[in-house]
Design an enzyme around this catalytic site. Sequence first.
Site, PDB file in Angstrom:
ATOM      1  N   GLY A   1     -83.620-103.614   2.155  1.00 44.06           N
ATOM      2  CA  GLY A   1     -83.815-103.991   0.758  1.00 44.06           C
ATOM      3  C   GLY A   1     -85.287-103.962   0.405  1.00 44.06           C
TER       4      GLY A   1
ATOM      5  N   CYS B   1     -84.367 -95.536  -0.258  1.00 45.91           N
ATOM      6  CA  CYS B   1     -85.610 -96.085   0.334  1.00 45.91           C
ATOM      7  C   CYS B   1     -86.525 -94.948   0.767  1.00 45.91           C
ATOM      8  CB  CYS B   1     -85.335 -96.923   1.574  1.00 45.91           C
ATOM      9  SG  CYS B   1     -83.880 -97.918   1.478  1.00 45.91           S
TER      10      CYS B   1
ATOM     11  N   GLU C   1     -92.964 -98.489  -5.491  1.00 46.53           N
ATOM     12  CA  GLU C   1     -91.667 -97.842  -5.392  1.00 46.53           C
ATOM     13  C   GLU C   1     -90.965 -97.967  -6.748  1.00 46.53           C
ATOM     14  OE1 GLU C   1     -88.895 -99.822  -2.727  1.00 46.53           O
ATOM     15  OE2 GLU C   1     -88.302 -97.847  -2.004  1.00 46.53           O
TER      16      GLU C   1
ATOM     17  N   LYS D   1     -73.243-109.443   4.437  1.00 45.96           N
ATOM     18  CA  LYS D   1     -73.407-109.857   3.037  1.00 45.96           C
ATOM     19  C   LYS D   1     -73.798-108.601   2.257  1.00 45.96           C
ATOM     20  CE  LYS D   1     -75.754-110.976  -0.107  1.00 45.96           C
ATOM     21  NZ  LYS D   1     -75.712-110.253  -1.416  1.00 45.96           N
TER      22      LYS D   1
HETATM   23  P1  ADP Z   1     -82.735-105.705  -5.281  1.00 43.85           P
HETATM   24  O1  ADP Z   1     -83.695-106.615  -5.988  1.00 43.85           O
HETATM   25  O2  ADP Z   1     -82.980-104.300  -5.616  1.00 43.85           O
HETATM   26  O3  ADP Z   1     -81.314-106.108  -5.419  1.00 43.85           O
HETATM   27  P2  ADP Z   1     -83.070-106.981  -2.736  1.00 43.85           P
HETATM   28  O4  ADP Z   1     -83.973-106.628  -1.627  1.00 43.85           O
HETATM   29  O5  ADP Z   1     -83.345-108.262  -3.436  1.00 43.85           O
HETATM   30  O6  ADP Z   1     -83.091-105.750  -3.737  1.00 43.85           O
HETATM   31  O7  ADP Z   1     -81.550-106.990  -2.248  1.00 43.85           O
HETATM   32  C1  ADP Z   1     -81.085-106.427  -1.040  1.00 43.85           C
HETATM   33  C2  ADP Z   1     -80.048-107.349  -0.451  1.00 43.85           C
HETATM   34  O8  ADP Z   1     -80.678-108.592  -0.161  1.00 43.85           O
HETATM   35  C3  ADP Z   1     -78.866-107.690  -1.360  1.00 43.85           C
HETATM   36  O9  ADP Z   1     -77.693-107.835  -0.578  1.00 43.85           O
HETATM   37  C4  ADP Z   1     -79.280-109.026  -1.940  1.00 43.85           C
HETATM   38  O10 ADP Z   1     -78.178-109.815  -2.354  1.00 43.85           O
HETATM   39  C5  ADP Z   1     -79.955-109.664  -0.749  1.00 43.85           C
HETATM   40  N1  ADP Z   1     -80.896-110.739  -1.067  1.00 43.85           N
HETATM   41  C6  ADP Z   1     -81.587-110.942  -2.216  1.00 43.85           C
HETATM   42  N2  ADP Z   1     -82.334-112.065  -2.146  1.00 43.85           N
HETATM   43  C7  ADP Z   1     -82.143-112.590  -0.919  1.00 43.85           C
HETATM   44  C8  ADP Z   1     -82.640-113.737  -0.220  1.00 43.85           C
HETATM   45  N3  ADP Z   1     -83.482-114.580  -0.782  1.00 43.85           N
HETATM   46  N4  ADP Z   1     -82.223-113.936   1.046  1.00 43.85           N
HETATM   47  C9  ADP Z   1     -81.371-113.089   1.653  1.00 43.85           C
HETATM   48  N5  ADP Z   1     -80.857-112.006   1.042  1.00 43.85           N
HETATM   49  C10 ADP Z   1     -81.222-111.748  -0.219  1.00 43.85           C
END
Ligand code: ADP
Length: 482
Positions: free
Chosen positions: A229, A285, A384, A176
Amino acid sequence: MEFGHYIDNARVAPTTGERIEVVDPSTGKSFATIARGNATDVQTAVWAAQRAMGDTLDGPWARLSPVDRSNLLFAYAAAVVKHGDELAQLEACDTGKALKTARADASVLARYLQYYAGCVDKLHGETLPYASGFTVLTIREPIGVTGHIIPWNYPMQIYGRSVGASLAAGNACVVKPAEDASLSVLRLAEIAAEVGFPSGTINIVTGFGGEAGAALSANQGISHISFTGSAVTGALVGRAAAERHCPAVLELGGKSPQLVFEDADLEQALPVIVNAIVQNAGQTCSAGSRLLVQRSIYEGVLERLIERFSSLRSGPPSIDLEMGPLVNAKQHARVRSIVEQAETEGIRIAARGQIHPEASHEGYYQQAVLFRDVPPQSQLAQEEVFGPVLAAMPFEDEAEAVKLANGTQYGLVAGVWTRDGARALRLARKLQAGQVFVNNYGAGGGVELPFGGVKASGYGREKGFEALLGFTALKTIAIKHD
Ligand code: ADP
């Protein structure tokens, strides 16, 4: 341009028909759409990957011999090199990153695939001495279908390190990518199909994190999840995985310090220190976002950095300057508000970079910013930023340097600059971080070097042979023959 998911070696439309706009960060304008995936799409992808594995590792992917698997990965690496320029252009358009950074990402991706291709036929178990009358052995089996949630900052590199390692271990993958950066990953899955990976080996479901991402981390068919992330989202993914006893590797954020002692070689240190915060416009990161300098050389170091920061330019990827725009409007607003907040708190800006005159006013450009005398407990020193913002502060001695360096919730990377070998070793042991670099930072990428955090920077390790082991299930077979 309308992009679908990529499942079973084919483009697949989203079940709901819903789409997400793809915006070029250098203009703020939409130029394509991707599929807005949901739990049904994720399930379709997981089933495809399960078929590639088969019930007893007898599927078309799982039954390949190690040497065939290795050859496919080598061929994949060669195809990435061949398509490097196309991938870099696509990535620059999708994420705004400078072309040179996108090109470097494509080569690092190829290097990950080569590295893991070379590991496939070296991944073996052991025989263990045990009670008389027994022969005991271990074998490293694939873990099953692995889930990969990828962020927008380095889609190709992160795809390479996690999908590359998982495939080398014999697993099939469901990926994803981030809603802001899915195009290179979709193209990479197509390239894999062209190279000859069997259907279902690599599947991509695009969509929002709270929908497709959450569905992937909760899917019962996923046997291992890798997430890179933010710390907040990482906790959600970790919780969903824990609820169904699924191992997870979480690579989260950092507030990584660079420690500069009075005996450091500044000629060597300063360009690396600047690059470690402005690379990819600070959206890294492992960015070296805190600069801790011994007080005796603090003013001198700042003076030299002011000169460098003032000449840093942000501009469109096509001009290929030190930095492109930030990835999206949300990040742009966030970084700007952190900078403004710090100024409101009275923290002084020592230098600002420039925005190129050809940069569109609608693009998400952020100048590089150097803050000085940043109070260690301020938001700027603790959180961060994910932008080209460096927080400098002085320290008196080694003890204070360690205290400041370890004084955040994070622990991803640290850099130590000194000519004193004993001090370097002492500090390397005392710093709370997954990687410590002495007289360098990042080791130029280091595909071979295990990477990951302690504390809120996450757990588990990506990269190197260590990551590969994490993608296997170790089975012990004990045979009593006497
Ligand atoms: P940002 O807020 O900078 O986009 P995230 O950590 O939220 O950073 O995003 C990193 C990845 O995690 C992206 O692929 C995002 O779509 C995904 N993501 C965001 N929210 C969720 C969630 N609740 N569960 C799983 N994946 C998620």
